[in-house]
Scaffold this active site. Structure first.
Site, PDB file in Angstrom:
ATOM      1  N   CYS A 158      28.547  22.122 -37.719  1.00 11.91           N
ATOM      2  CA  CYS A 158      27.289  22.340 -38.263  1.00 11.91           C
ATOM      3  C   CYS A 158      26.818  23.706 -38.195  1.00 11.91           C
ATOM      4  O   CYS A 158      26.425  24.097 -37.306  1.00 11.91           O
ATOM      5  CB  CYS A 158      26.316  20.945 -37.615  1.00 11.91           C
ATOM      6  N   HIS A 210      21.120  18.314 -32.797  1.00 10.14           N
ATOM      7  CA  HIS A 210      21.910  17.821 -33.947  1.00 10.14           C
ATOM      8  C   HIS A 210      21.522  16.449 -34.416  1.00 10.14           C
ATOM      9  O   HIS A 210      21.476  16.071 -35.601  1.00 10.14           O
ATOM     10  CB  HIS A 210      23.470  18.133 -33.995  1.00 10.14           C
ATOM     11  N   HIS A 240      21.828  17.759 -39.928  1.00 13.52           N
ATOM     12  CA  HIS A 240      20.762  18.476 -38.780  1.00 13.52           C
ATOM     13  C   HIS A 240      19.704  18.309 -39.378  1.00 13.52           C
ATOM     14  O   HIS A 240      19.302  18.612 -40.683  1.00 13.52           O
ATOM     15  CB  HIS A 240      21.270  19.956 -38.450  1.00 13.52           C
ATOM     16  N   ASN A 272      14.383  16.960 -47.314  1.00 16.39           N
ATOM     17  CA  ASN A 272      15.187  15.801 -47.616  1.00 16.39           C
ATOM     18  C   ASN A 272      15.925  15.279 -46.705  1.00 16.39           C
ATOM     19  O   ASN A 272      16.586  16.010 -45.647  1.00 16.39           O
ATOM     20  CB  ASN A 272      16.394  16.297 -48.734  1.00 16.39           C
ATOM     21  N   GLN A 280      13.038  22.803 -46.100  1.00 15.99           N
ATOM     22  CA  GLN A 280      13.368  23.991 -46.716  1.00 15.99           C
ATOM     23  C   GLN A 280      12.005  24.522 -47.256  1.00 15.99           C
ATOM     24  O   GLN A 280      11.075  23.664 -47.373  1.00 15.99           O
ATOM     25  CB  GLN A 280      14.252  23.673 -48.027  1.00 15.99           C
ATOM     26  N   HIS A 301      16.342  19.517 -40.755  1.00 15.58           N
ATOM     27  CA  HIS A 301      15.930  20.592 -41.254  1.00 15.58           C
ATOM     28  C   HIS A 301      15.171  20.114 -42.356  1.00 15.58           C
ATOM     29  O   HIS A 301      15.100  19.178 -43.080  1.00 15.58           O
ATOM     30  CB  HIS A 301      16.960  21.574 -41.475  1.00 15.58           C
TER      31      HIS A 301
END
Length: 358
Positions: free
Chosen positions: A70, A133, A184, A173, A188, A186
């Site tokens: 990852c 993770h 992982h 998302n 944006q 996260h």
């Protein structure tokens, strides 16, 4: 919160947001990387008055790598990732495969006389919520959620100051059903060189409402009506309300809005920032509890544009899932994808009832 900037091996910016003032972030990026790709093309669709990004380099972006590869994990030993540090709290960095960037390439002036072309000027960033993770946003602490909010506020201001940027969009998302390519946890951030179609539509409706009512804020008035009705309210505290819109498009869709009208995340005060985390974490855990499955979702922050119509906006987070039952997904087929007319399979009142009980 401590903020530390650095540059990755290919020149992209990375920023650590640490909850400890004594955090040391002096690890260099030891990778050998090719130069970042040039900006995409923006092609104008005269039939819809919209811009479409053509970003062919994104075909090569990382797609569902095994957990031990990852790129959002911290760098440990000889395993080098996008984050050079061996651990981190919250990290923001320029996307390696961006839809928009400041690296302008030569583009034709037009494809046809009806289809002008311009560079995909802007910026795309990745926001890593934790070095773990296997975590999720729902498993974060309220303190970490506050750190994430601080990072989003910081980036909203900074990206809004870039030349040509008209709107800053922060989102997450979650789930392969949504189209996630990295597991992982996260989010944006997109900094657009135009006001997006959805926002333009909402601003037009807000402008008409203000003209009819002598200056009323459409979203604030809708929020007040939902709070008064109560039937679709899922959660609320002194500063925030989470409710299912009466005309929800998605099977499970909730708006999380500050009770005080503000245009964007940076405008939230300390009390509002503190109060957001406990309510939102409760809501996410209810989403996961609906079907005893990790709920695929999109969490989209609706912020006012950078330069225009800011008085018409009202910050809110739209959280929605395409899952309509334990073993069923909501696919956008002919009516939705072809005509943009949504058909919801779950009554908003029922969705709110189920979420309250979850």
């Amino acid at each position: 919160m401590k903020r530390t900037e650095m540059r990755l091996a290919d020149g992209r910016e990375l920023i650590y947001f640490d909850e400890r003032d004594d955090a040391v972030r002096d690890q260099p990026d030891r990778r050998e990387l090719p130069p970042p790709p040039p900006a995409s093309q923006l092609r104008y669709d005269p039939l819809t008055d919209e811009w479409v990004a053509v970003a062919v380099h994104r075909q090569t972006r990382t797609f569902l790598p095994p957990a031990n590869e990852c790129p959002l994990d911290p760098s440990v030993g000889d395993r080098l990732t996008e984050i050079p540090a061996p651990d981190y709290d919250v990290v923001v960095f320029e996307n390696r495969f961006p839809s928009l960037s400041g690296r302008v390439a030569d583009t034709p002036g037009e494809i046809t006389p009806f289809t002008p072309v311009r560079p995909g000027l802007g910026r795309c960033e990745v926001v890593c919520y934790t070095s773990d993770h296997d975590a999720s946003f729902a498993s974060l602490s309220p303190t970490r959620v506050r750190t994430v909010l601080e990072a989003l506020a910081d980036r909203t201001v900074a990206l809004g100051e870039l030349p040509g940027v008209e709107q800053v969009f922060c989102f997450e998302n979650r789930g392969v059903e949504i189209g996630v390519t990295l597991h992982h946890p996260h989010g944006q951030i997109y900094a657009y060189p135009f006001v997006t179609p959805r926002t333009r539509t909402m601003l037009a409706a807000a402008r008409r409402h203000a003209e009819r009512t002598g200056g009323g804020n459409l979203y604030a008035d809708l929020l007040a009506a939902e709070r008064a009705a109560g039937e679709r309210v899922v959660l609320a505290n002194e500063h925030w309300t989470a409710y299912v819109p009466a005309a929800a498009r998605w099977p499970f869709e909730v708006h999380v809005a500050p009770n005080r009208p503000v245009p964007d995340i940076p405008a939230l005060d300390d009390a509002e920032r503190d109060a957001f985390g406990p309510l939102y974490l409760d809501l996410l855990r209810r989403f996961d509890g609906l079907f005893d499955l990790p709920m695929p979702y999109i969490a989209a922050w609706h912020q006012a544009p950078v330069r225009i119509d800011r008085e018409l906006g009202h910050l809110h987070l739209q959280l929605f899932s395409i899952r309509r039952a334990k073993d069923k997904l909501k696919y956008l087929a002919g009516a939705e994808s072809g005509m943009g007319t949504f058909i919801n399979d779950v009554a908003p009142e029922r969705a709110a009832e189920l979420l309250r009980a979850a």
